[in-house]
Design a protein around this motif. Sequence first.
Motif, PDB file in Angstrom:
ATOM      1  N   LEU A   4       0.947  -1.285   0.082  1.00  0.00           N
ATOM      2  CA  LEU A   4       0.034  -0.067  -0.010  1.00  0.00           C
ATOM      3  C   LEU A   4       0.962   1.354  -0.025  1.00  0.00           C
ATOM      4  O   LEU A   4       1.823   1.358   0.742  1.00  0.00           O
ATOM      5  N   LYS A   5       0.456   2.206  -0.813  1.00  0.00           N
ATOM      6  CA  LYS A   5       1.071   3.500  -0.989  1.00  0.00           C
ATOM      7  C   LYS A   5       1.035   4.332   0.466  1.00  0.00           C
ATOM      8  O   LYS A   5      -0.423   4.722   0.662  1.00  0.00           O
ATOM      9  N   SER A   6       1.853   4.880   1.198  1.00  0.00           N
ATOM     10  CA  SER A   6       1.746   5.659   2.366  1.00  0.00           C
ATOM     11  C   SER A   6       1.385   7.230   1.781  1.00  0.00           C
ATOM     12  O   SER A   6       1.997   7.507   1.018  1.00  0.00           O
ATOM     13  N   GLU A   7       0.563   7.582   2.710  1.00  0.00           N
ATOM     14  CA  GLU A   7       0.025   9.131   2.308  1.00  0.00           C
ATOM     15  C   GLU A   7       0.639   9.856   3.407  1.00  0.00           C
ATOM     16  O   GLU A   7      -0.082  10.327   4.324  1.00  0.00           O
ATOM     17  N   TYR A   8       1.925  10.054   3.548  1.00  0.00           N
ATOM     18  CA  TYR A   8       2.592  10.649   4.653  1.00  0.00           C
ATOM     19  C   TYR A   8       3.189  12.032   4.047  1.00  0.00           C
ATOM     20  O   TYR A   8       3.778  11.932   3.023  1.00  0.00           O
ATOM     21  N   TYR A   9       2.830  13.195   4.467  1.00  0.00           N
ATOM     22  CA  TYR A   9       3.219  14.241   4.086  1.00  0.00           C
ATOM     23  C   TYR A   9       3.878  15.113   5.302  1.00  0.00           C
ATOM     24  O   TYR A   9       3.465  15.048   6.295  1.00  0.00           O
ATOM     25  N   GLU A  10       5.221  15.350   5.230  1.00  0.00           N
ATOM     26  CA  GLU A  10       5.958  16.194   6.324  1.00  0.00           C
ATOM     27  C   GLU A  10       5.392  17.528   6.194  1.00  0.00           C
ATOM     28  O   GLU A  10       5.558  18.235   4.883  1.00  0.00           O
ATOM     29  N   LEU A  11       5.428  18.147   7.238  1.00  0.00           N
ATOM     30  CA  LEU A  11       5.251  19.639   7.342  1.00  0.00           C
ATOM     31  C   LEU A  11       6.469  20.463   7.411  1.00  0.00           C
ATOM     32  O   LEU A  11       7.194  19.971   8.110  1.00  0.00           O
ATOM     33  N   PRO A  12       6.672  21.531   6.741  1.00  0.00           N
ATOM     34  CA  PRO A  12       7.975  22.396   6.820  1.00  0.00           C
ATOM     35  C   PRO A  12       8.123  22.770   8.158  1.00  0.00           C
ATOM     36  O   PRO A  12       7.206  23.070   8.865  1.00  0.00           O
TER      37      PRO A  12
END
Length: 83
Positions: A4-12
């Motif tokens: 499964l593709k992870s939908e993780y986004y890092e905040l700046p």
Amino acid sequence: MQLLKSEYYELPINYNRTIIRLLVQSPTRMFVYWEVSDDTIKTFNDRFHNYDDCAVVLKITNLTHNYSYSIPVDPFANNYYIR
């Protein structure tokens, strides 16, 4: 087996914008946060003094009662609770 593709986004850490925001939490408590951009710091250094040598204060002004006061803030802070 399908991964499964992870939908993780890092905040700046910052957005390199000069802003200040005040949020009222209750009649006796406020929260303020801010950021000072690199361009603003450079302009300050060119015109006045070394930004890193200056004291950081929040100036609170009550327009209704016509008074103000300053709160010293840690120079490494970017937010503060005001009572």
